[in-house]
Each structure stands twice: as C-alpha cells, then as structure tokens.
Design a protein around this motif. Structure first.
Motif, PDB file in Angstrom:
ATOM      1  N   TRP A 133      42.655  22.394  -2.578  1.00  0.00           N
ATOM      2  CA  TRP A 133      42.706  20.958  -2.354  1.00  0.00           C
ATOM      3  C   TRP A 133      41.480  20.476  -1.586  1.00  0.00           C
ATOM      4  O   TRP A 133      40.956  19.394  -1.847  1.00  0.00           O
TER       5      TRP A 133
ATOM      6  N   SER B  52      38.765  18.092  -3.416  1.00  0.00           N
ATOM      7  CA  SER B  52      38.553  16.776  -2.817  1.00  0.00           C
ATOM      8  C   SER B  52      37.086  16.578  -2.440  1.00  0.00           C
ATOM      9  O   SER B  52      36.503  15.517  -2.682  1.00  0.00           O
TER      10      SER B  52
ATOM     11  N   ARG C 261      34.454  12.017   4.083  1.00  0.00           N
ATOM     12  CA  ARG C 261      35.410  12.331   5.137  1.00  0.00           C
ATOM     13  C   ARG C 261      35.924  13.763   4.955  1.00  0.00           C
ATOM     14  O   ARG C 261      36.386  14.132   3.881  1.00  0.00           O
TER      15      ARG C 261
ATOM     16  N   ALA D   5      38.676  16.204   6.585  1.00  0.00           N
ATOM     17  CA  ALA D   5      39.825  16.324   7.472  1.00  0.00           C
ATOM     18  C   ALA D   5      40.101  17.794   7.775  1.00  0.00           C
ATOM     19  O   ALA D   5      39.614  18.690   7.075  1.00  0.00           O
TER      20      ALA D   5
ATOM     21  N   THR E   5      38.923  14.844  12.397  1.00  0.00           N
ATOM     22  CA  THR E   5      38.267  14.512  11.133  1.00  0.00           C
ATOM     23  C   THR E   5      36.825  14.081  11.405  1.00  0.00           C
ATOM     24  O   THR E   5      36.555  13.357  12.361  1.00  0.00           O
TER      25      THR E   5
ATOM     26  N   ASP F 131      48.147  15.554  -2.125  1.00  0.00           N
ATOM     27  CA  ASP F 131      47.965  14.100  -2.166  1.00  0.00           C
ATOM     28  C   ASP F 131      46.495  13.698  -2.112  1.00  0.00           C
ATOM     29  O   ASP F 131      46.142  12.562  -2.447  1.00  0.00           O
ATOM     30  N   ASP F 132      45.633  14.616  -1.662  1.00  0.00           N
ATOM     31  CA  ASP F 132      44.206  14.299  -1.563  1.00  0.00           C
ATOM     32  C   ASP F 132      43.466  14.549  -2.864  1.00  0.00           C
ATOM     33  O   ASP F 132      42.271  14.261  -2.960  1.00  0.00           O
ATOM     34  N   VAL F 133      44.121  15.105  -3.851  1.00  0.00           N
ATOM     35  CA  VAL F 133      43.478  15.426  -5.129  1.00  0.00           C
ATOM     36  C   VAL F 133      44.250  14.728  -6.247  1.00  0.00           C
ATOM     37  O   VAL F 133      45.430  15.006  -6.470  1.00  0.00           O
ATOM     38  N   THR F 134      43.568  13.820  -6.922  1.00  0.00           N
ATOM     39  CA  THR F 134      44.230  13.090  -8.007  1.00  0.00           C
ATOM     40  C   THR F 134      44.099  13.791  -9.343  1.00  0.00           C
ATOM     41  O   THR F 134      44.885  13.573 -10.249  1.00  0.00           O
TER      42      THR F 134
ATOM     43  N   PHE G 146      43.994  19.505   4.057  1.00  0.00           N
ATOM     44  CA  PHE G 146      44.105  18.765   2.800  1.00  0.00           C
ATOM     45  C   PHE G 146      45.383  19.185   2.092  1.00  0.00           C
ATOM     46  O   PHE G 146      45.821  20.338   2.186  1.00  0.00           O
ATOM     47  N   THR G 147      45.974  18.244   1.364  1.00  0.00           N
ATOM     48  CA  THR G 147      47.189  18.519   0.606  1.00  0.00           C
ATOM     49  C   THR G 147      46.995  18.049  -0.832  1.00  0.00           C
ATOM     50  O   THR G 147      45.949  17.492  -1.181  1.00  0.00           O
TER      51      THR G 147
END
Length: 546
Positions: A360, A364, A37, A39, A29, A45-48, A42-43
């Motif tokens: 994602w 993000s 950041r 990484a 990362t 979970d990284d996008v709200t 990405f999944t």
C-alpha cells in the motif's frame, strides 16, 4: 494503532492532551520535495487502483551493466573481458576524450561477442560528431565481424537533448533520424537513442522533475521519429531510458514504477494498443558518492542497486565505490559487479517481476509521484516542449528550487551524509586515484548547461582545508569541549558537538567527566585551544552558567 501512536507522543511531550484522535499520525507525517505526503502507516484506503506493470524482465534477472572509461585500449579491453567473465552481462562504454577513441573500438571490443553482450555507447563528454561517428564505427565493426543484424544487441547512445541539458547547446533532435531509421529497418535488438535524465538528477532535481524531463524528452524523440515516417510503437522501440537510483530505496522503487506508468500513458495517448516495454537503465547516482570515507559508498551502491532491482529496472549500473575519486581499480570494479551478483544470485531479487506490487505504501507513493511528475511534464509541454524549456531556463528554474531545499537540508544536517557530515573520521584520508571521476566522464556541468550538485562537496572542501593546514603546520584546527558533570549528563551534547566539528575538519579534545568548574578550567588551559564549547544538560547550564 492510531491510539497507540497518540499515547506514545503524549508521553514524550510531542502531543497535547487535548489533541484530536489521530493527531499523532499527522505529527509523524512528512512531505517530500515533490509535495508528496508520506504517512507512517498506509492502508488499502490509500490505494484506489493497483496497476499491472510490465517489466519484460528476462528469466535471469536484470542486466548487470558495468561502465568502462579508459583511454588505453589494451587496459580497457582487459577490464571489459574481466567484467564479462565474472558477472557483468553488458558494457556501458565511454567514447571520446575520457574514454575509448572511435578508432580504437575494434581493439577495445576484441573478444566481446556483440550478439551476446550488449554494448551501450556513451559519448556524452565529447562533441556531437564523435557521438555519431562512434555509433557508425560500432555498426561497421559488427558488420565486419559478420554479426547477424538480427542478433546484434546494444544501444548507440544518441541523445542530442541530453547534450543540451548537460552543456546548454547541441544539435537538433532530427540529427538522430538517419541512424534511427537504419536501426528500425535492420537491427531489431539495437536501440538508437538514450533518454538520459541523469543531468536533471545530478543538478539536484527532484524525482518528479527527473521523470517529467525523461517523459518530455521521450515525447520529443517520438515526434521526430514519427515525422520521419515511423509509427509510434516502432519509434518507442528505439528508445532506452536512463534514471538515477539513490540510497533512498522507497522513492527509487516508486520512481522506476512511476516511469512505466507515465510512459504507458503517453503511448496509449499515441494510439499504441500493444506498446513495446519501456527499457529502463538505472544508475546508482554518482552525486551521492563521496570522496571522504569512500567505503561507505559500498553501502550506498548496494541500497541503490537493491531499489533499482525491486523497482523493475531492466539494466542496473552500480559504480565502483571510488568513482568520485578518479578511475576505479580492478578491485573496486570487482566489488561493484559482485554487489549486483549477490542481489541476483543470493538475495534472488529478480525472481518476482514486481516485488513491491501490492504494498500500500509503495503503490500510493508510485501514484502520487506519477501525478506530480505529470504536472511538471505538462508545465514543460506548455512551455513549448523540452528543448524550449531547456533553452528558456525553465528546467533550470524548476531544478534550482529543489536544489536550494536540498542544500539547506544538507547544510543543517537534517539530511545526513554518513562519513562526511555525520561520524566523520578525521584521521582517515581517502585513497589516491588518478584519472577522471564518473561525473567528469558523464560530461555534466558544462558551461550553459545544468549544474552539478554533489551534497558532500561543501563538507569535503572544509576537510581539504583542514588537511592542508595539517600539512603546513603539523596541526588541525582544534576546539575544546568543556564537559560539565558526569558522562551521563554531558554525553549527548558532547557527542553532537564532536560530530558537528569533525564534519568541518576540526579536531576536538574534551575534559571527560568533571566534578567542578575548576577541573574544567584546568583541562581547558592544558588543551591550549582558542575556543571552548560548553557541553552538558539544561539543568547544569542553569546551575553553573555564572
């Protein structure tokens, strides 16, 4: 996947056996110049949230906007018609000392249908009066030709704030009001003002700084226009934004998407329910274009154009590959416009409104960049607004910190420049061009304004000195590469040394595969160079150092 990454890094020695699960991902990362950041994976979970972006793109795709700057009206007119007949859909026209004289606009635009091909005026490299005179002359020309005001298309290019960024001084933003009110009243398809963030990018600023400056300048123009009697939505309709697109495709895509999110937030705060779409003009960054090995600029322009299109730009300018050398040729202009034609017609990039939407990683990155830019924007507003921030040096200070980081990365070749700091060809001289470069035409780097940072410039200066020495003495500086051992042993370090030295204009000669020290010494004496660089493996160094 995480376990697999950990295993690979442990085998390579980059990860300790006692490291916690997932440490390999952390090791891969990295952080951008804006502190974002990035990484390796990405999944969801990284996008709200997945915001809907309104690109307002035409069915035919984005606007292929070619820039023209020529003092000869006949040659300028000929080049403009050639572009429009062969793929370009609008013209970005320089007005003033490095472009067309105001009095020559009728001749330069002879044969251009002003209700079909938008003309975007740019008087950045001349005085403020010429900017206003050029806009007035363009409107008079349209009237004289009998163009229906409702059908006239284009942008007048007024940008006193951008002039302040480029030169350190300029008229107050209120100077745009008379023409802006006229456009708002009579010309529904014309935009009066350009919010040009290129000066911030050209000075070495980060993506967040560029976005924050564009946002602050756009807000300042809204304030001026609303104070003059327009509502926020009408005032916003008069603005066109200009941002840089670079060969870093994902940051460029995220930057353009973030620009729409940020501008939508501003208009929403202004009470606009049905906001007019933000019009984005993306320009392949002139500072990434190199004088040395200029044909690599074809690749840089292609990636930048691709990223701009995927990012949702409404208009895209890909400068000719020789834009850093002087005035482009007919061939280089043709290749530039065909680059975009290929992206549109063969790659079909414009068939999806937001191609990166739902990724994602991109979502993000867009969100993180928008947040970083909003924080910088708030800093500018707290400093009294964009004009106060320019006058006080706040913008320059923000940009200088990032530029210093960029300079360090380029100097140690952590940020490589292909054909310049990496894989330089000492025997390939740049083609000859005359006339101003694109950066000259844009009027950046004026006394008192934000500086110009072109990453390749330092290396190109060394190459120029090497060429001058070759012309004076018949030889360049030379270094001998003392290659110890067989090719497999010394190739990596010899290649590194050769690459580094060529970037500075220094020729190299090597001994090739060698079996003993005497062979290397004999080759060094035969080369007659004052310096030798030992190239081999650590094991050979330890064995033969003495």
């Amino acid at each position: 996947w995480t376990a697999a990454v950990d295993a690979v890094l442990r085998r390579s020695g980059r990860l300790d056996d006692a490291a916690e699960p997932g440490a390999g991902v952390d090791a891969l990362t990295w952080t951008t110049l804006d502190g974002v950041r990035v990484a390796p994976l990405f999944t969801a979970d990284d996008v709200t949230e997945l915001p809907a972006l309104d690109t307002a793109r035409r069915a035919a795709g984005w606007d292929v906007r070619q820039r023209h700057a020529h003092t000869d009206p006949a040659r300028a007119g000929e080049a403009i018609l050639a572009d429009l007949a062969n793929g370009a859909t609008s013209i970005w026209l320089a007005v003033g000392p490095v472009g067309s004289a105001v009095a020559d606009l009728p001749a330069v635009l002879d044969g251009v249908f002003l209700d079909l091909a938008p003309v975007v005026l740019d008087a950045a490299a001349c005085n403020p009066d010429t900017e206003l005179l050029g806009a007035e002359a363009f409107l008079r020309l349209a009237e004289a030709r009998g163009v229906d005001p409702a059908a006239l298309r284009g942008t007048l290019g007024l940008d006193p704030i951008g002039r302040r960024a480029r030169t350190g001084s300029g008229p107050d933003p209120e100077s745009v009001v008379p023409l802006a009110l006229r456009v708002a009243r009579d010309l529904p398809q014309v935009r009066a003002i350009v919010v040009d963030a290129l000066p911030v990018h050209v000075a070495g600023g980060s993506d967040a700084h560029e976005l924050a400056y564009a946002l602050a300048a756009g807000v300042e123009y809204l304030r001026v226009l609303v104070a003059a009697g327009l509502d926020v939505a009408t005032a916003a309709r008069l603005l066109e934004f200009r941002l840089a697109a670079t060969a870093e495709q994902f940051p460029t895509i995220a930057k353009l998407r973030a620009a729409r999110l940020l501008w939508g937030r501003v208009l929403g705060a202004g009470g606009v329910v049905e906001a007019p779409p933000q019009i984005l003009h993306a320009v392949a960054a002139p500072t990434m274009y190199t004088r040395r090995d200029p044909y690599t600029n074809l690749l840089r322009g292609t990636v930048a154009g691709f990223a701009a299109g995927v990012g949702g730009a409404d208009a895209v300018t890909v400068p000719p590959f020789d834009a850093a050398l002087g005035s482009p040729t007919a061939f280089s202009r043709r290749v530039a416009r065909n680059t975009q034609s290929l992206l549109l017609r063969e790659a079909h990039l414009a068939r999806v409104a937001d191609p990166a939407g739902g990724s994602w990683f991109v979502e993000s990155l867009t969100d993180a960049l928008a947040r970083a830019a909003w924080a910088v924007f708030q800093e500018l507003e707290a400093g009294g607004g964009v004009i106060a921030a320019l006058d006080s040096g706040l913008v320059a200070e923000q940009v200088a910190r990032v530029r210093a980081a960029r300079e360090q990365e380029v100097a140690v070749r952590r940020r490589p420049l292909i054909g310049v700091s990496e894989f330089a060809d000492l025997h390939d001289g740049p083609p000859t061009r005359t006339g101003p470069t694109l950066l000259d035409e844009l009027g950046v780097g004026g006394a008192g304004g934000l500086p110009v940072y072109r990453p390749a410039a330092g290396y190109e200066d060394y190459r120029d000195r090497s060429d001058a020495l070759l012309a004076d003495t018949g030889a360049r500086p030379r270094v001998f590469l003392a290659t110890l051992g067989p090719l497999a042993v010394h190739a990596a370090r010899a290649g590194y040394a050769r690459n580094l030295l060529h970037a500075g204009g220094i020729e190299t000669e090597d001994a090739g595969p060698t079996s003993d020290d005497a062979e290397v010494v004999a080759a060094f004496r035969a080369a007659q160079t004052p310096v030798a660089v030992l190239c081999s493996s650590d094991a050979v160094y330890a064995e033969r150092a003495e």
